[in-house]
Scaffold this motif. Structure first.
Motif, PDB file in Angstrom:
ATOM      1  N   GLY A 226       0.813  -1.216   0.000  1.00 40.16           N
ATOM      2  CA  GLY A 226       0.000   0.000   0.000  1.00 40.16           C
ATOM      3  C   GLY A 226       0.839   1.254   0.000  1.00 40.16           C
ATOM      4  O   GLY A 226       0.402   2.309  -0.477  1.00 40.16           O
ATOM      5  N   SER A 227       2.052   1.169   0.521  1.00 42.72           N
ATOM      6  CA  SER A 227       2.946   2.329   0.532  1.00 42.72           C
ATOM      7  C   SER A 227       3.301   2.753  -0.889  1.00 42.72           C
ATOM      8  O   SER A 227       3.465   3.941  -1.165  1.00 42.72           O
ATOM      9  CB  SER A 227       4.226   1.999   1.298  1.00 42.72           C
ATOM     10  OG  SER A 227       3.927   1.557   2.596  1.00 42.72           O
ATOM     11  N   LEU A 228       3.430   1.787  -1.781  1.00 41.63           N
ATOM     12  CA  LEU A 228       3.715   2.123  -3.180  1.00 41.63           C
ATOM     13  C   LEU A 228       2.513   2.794  -3.828  1.00 41.63           C
ATOM     14  O   LEU A 228       2.670   3.637  -4.722  1.00 41.63           O
ATOM     15  CB  LEU A 228       4.109   0.870  -3.959  1.00 41.63           C
ATOM     16  CG  LEU A 228       5.348   0.122  -3.459  1.00 41.63           C
ATOM     17  CD1 LEU A 228       5.692  -1.014  -4.417  1.00 41.63           C
ATOM     18  CD2 LEU A 228       6.525   1.065  -3.308  1.00 41.63           C
ATOM     19  N   VAL A 229       1.306   2.442  -3.384  1.00 39.97           N
ATOM     20  CA  VAL A 229       0.099   3.125  -3.868  1.00 39.97           C
ATOM     21  C   VAL A 229       0.177   4.613  -3.495  1.00 39.97           C
ATOM     22  O   VAL A 229      -0.115   5.496  -4.307  1.00 39.97           O
ATOM     23  CB  VAL A 229      -1.168   2.490  -3.265  1.00 39.97           C
ATOM     24  CG1 VAL A 229      -2.403   3.295  -3.644  1.00 39.97           C
ATOM     25  CG2 VAL A 229      -1.311   1.042  -3.727  1.00 39.97           C
ATOM     26  N   THR A 230       0.593   4.885  -2.256  1.00 41.13           N
ATOM     27  CA  THR A 230       0.739   6.273  -1.818  1.00 41.13           C
ATOM     28  C   THR A 230       1.783   6.996  -2.658  1.00 41.13           C
ATOM     29  O   THR A 230       1.566   8.125  -3.118  1.00 41.13           O
ATOM     30  CB  THR A 230       1.156   6.324  -0.330  1.00 41.13           C
ATOM     31  OG1 THR A 230       0.277   5.508   0.436  1.00 41.13           O
ATOM     32  CG2 THR A 230       1.126   7.749   0.192  1.00 41.13           C
ATOM     33  N   ALA A 231       2.932   6.343  -2.860  1.00 35.77           N
ATOM     34  CA  ALA A 231       4.016   6.968  -3.615  1.00 35.77           C
ATOM     35  C   ALA A 231       3.604   7.258  -5.056  1.00 35.77           C
ATOM     36  O   ALA A 231       3.897   8.333  -5.598  1.00 35.77           O
ATOM     37  CB  ALA A 231       5.246   6.077  -3.577  1.00 35.77           C
ATOM     38  N   ARG A 232       2.911   6.323  -5.679  1.00 35.80           N
ATOM     39  CA  ARG A 232       2.512   6.535  -7.079  1.00 35.80           C
ATOM     40  C   ARG A 232       1.417   7.581  -7.197  1.00 35.80           C
ATOM     41  O   ARG A 232       1.367   8.337  -8.171  1.00 35.80           O
ATOM     42  CB  ARG A 232       2.085   5.202  -7.689  1.00 35.80           C
ATOM     43  CG  ARG A 232       3.304   4.301  -7.934  1.00 35.80           C
ATOM     44  CD  ARG A 232       2.965   2.882  -8.252  1.00 35.80           C
ATOM     45  NE  ARG A 232       4.195   2.095  -8.404  1.00 35.80           N
ATOM     46  CZ  ARG A 232       4.332   0.832  -8.055  1.00 35.80           C
ATOM     47  NH1 ARG A 232       3.296   0.183  -7.524  1.00 35.80           N
ATOM     48  NH2 ARG A 232       5.478   0.202  -8.222  1.00 35.80           N
ATOM     49  N   ALA A 233       0.555   7.653  -6.180  1.00 39.21           N
ATOM     50  CA  ALA A 233      -0.436   8.729  -6.163  1.00 39.21           C
ATOM     51  C   ALA A 233       0.266  10.071  -6.032  1.00 39.21           C
ATOM     52  O   ALA A 233      -0.110  11.055  -6.694  1.00 39.21           O
ATOM     53  CB  ALA A 233      -1.411   8.525  -5.006  1.00 39.21           C
TER      54      ALA A 233
END
Length: 389
Positions: A248-255
């Protein structure tokens, strides 16, 4: 603090819609933009909804909206959040963080908030620190170090209060007496995870706890994922500390990348699966950072620079160019006379001898009759003494 441009009817309608429209629902966001909160609630609660009044969603989905709308009691939710020491923010309030508007139709309908500070002011100088829940001791250490370092530099640390990296970042900021914001995937009066009751309580006292869902709401898998877009939009940049490929941290980063925010990653061992996702980010547009100074330099204002990074200054570094050139002309082993050294250095014999006597006084060379050689310590510059021979 919640006044300025939002009337009571609009606020009540938006509070109601937080129980009707799920976070990140772009259908609901478009209807809200086109009709306004009051009119949208009126349509959803009308005895009969004419066909085409809410385009873009199927009949069953609209019926779900209408069923939820018929059951909401926003006055109770506003009373509940006030009893918990909180408030409800709407777009248009003085405290509303306008960078959330970058989310377009996925913008939160409103925000439920616990804590005294002004969210808009805090968000202007904020950084997200996110990462793996099942982090390693290294990940927890780096997150806490970033949290405390950023707090000491006057930055607000934003995270999700989850196990692992999130909790370590919050605790680092709190330990430094700094500012931190937790963005929850549930109601702000709900403790999740339950083992973080004390941590979330401290954040509410010293910082802010915010969320899109009304009091009493519980988290779901999709709500965790959608919560991440708020973390990304709210802050100037996102730092990822340990993350697997499916994190989920990568979801934040890509957002954050899509929104034009800074994206950073803390590297780890290439043999660790918990660093694989971070390294994948770093192969793209993310920037490698190792401490709070480097984060602040990237997201901060002009002049907010990290200190220059270099190894220790050795005595040999303090030599002038002429002395260093003559010193380099001496072989690692053996003795040379002044003329040979001068020839190797490309200078006159007198100039070479003058420099050799200076180097002798500093302890770099020793004299043997007409010859010169390096002292043993000169082969290991860190051991050279700064003084006489």
């Amino acid at each position: 603090m919640t006044s300025c441009g939002v009337n009571d009817e609009e606020r009540l309608a938006r509070a109601a819609l937080t129980r009707v429209v799920e976070p990140g629902d772009e259908h609901g966001g478009r209807w809200l933009r086109e009709h306004g909160a009051v009119e949208l609630m009126a349509r959803l609660t009308a005895p009969r909804l004419p066909e085409g009044m809410l385009p873009g969603a199927g009949e069953r989905r609209i019926e779900g909206y209408r069923t939820r709308a018929a059951a909401v009691r926003p006055e109770r939710d506003l009373e509940a959040v006030a009893a918990a020491g909180g408030r409800f923010l709407s777009p248009g309030d003085a405290e509303w963080p306008r960078q959330l508007d970058d989310l377009g139709d996925a913008r939160p309908v409103g925000l439920w908030v616990r804590g005294r500070p002004d969210l808009r002011i805090w968000a202007l100088r904020s950084v997200a620190v996110v990462g793996a829940r099942a982090c390693t001791p290294y990940g927890a250490h780096m997150a806490a170090r970033l949290g405390s370092g950023l707090a000491e530099r006057g930055w607000v640390v934003v995270s999700g209060a989850a196990h692992g990296v999130d909790a370590a970042a919050h605790r680092g900021a709190l330990a430094a007496g700094g500012a931190t914001v937790s963005v929850l995937a549930c109601g702000v009066d709900v403790v999740y995870p339950r083992s973080h009751a004390e941590l979330i309580g401290r954040i509410a006292e010293q910082g802010l706890v915010i969320g899109e869902l009304p009091p009493g709401s519980h988290p779901t898998r999709s709500r965790f994922v959608l919560r991440n877009r708020v973390i990304a939009a709210l802050t100037r940049g996102t730092v990822v500390v340990e993350a697997e490929y499916r994190s989920g941290s990568l979801v934040t980063a890509r957002a954050a990348q899509r929104l034009g925010r800074f994206t950073m990653g803390v590297p780890g061992p290439v043999t660790s699966g918990l660093s694989a996702g971070v390294h994948e980010l770093l192969r793209g547009e993310a920037v490698l950072v190792s401490d709070a100074d480097e984060v602040a330099e990237l997201v901060g204002d002009i002049g907010d620079l990290a200190p220059e990074r270099r190894g220790p200054v050795l005595p040999r570094d303090l030599l002038g160019p002429a002395e260093a050139h003559v010193l380099e002309a001496l072989p690692a082993h053996g003795v040379l006379d002044g003329r040979d050294i001068a020839r190797r250095a490309g200078v006159t014999t007198d100039e070479a001898l003058g420099r050799l006597y200076e180097l002798h006084a500093l302890g770099f060379v020793e004299r043997h009759g007409d010859g010169w050689q390096l002292v043993r310590s000169a082969l290991h510059p860190s051991n050279i003494r700064r003084g006489g021979a």
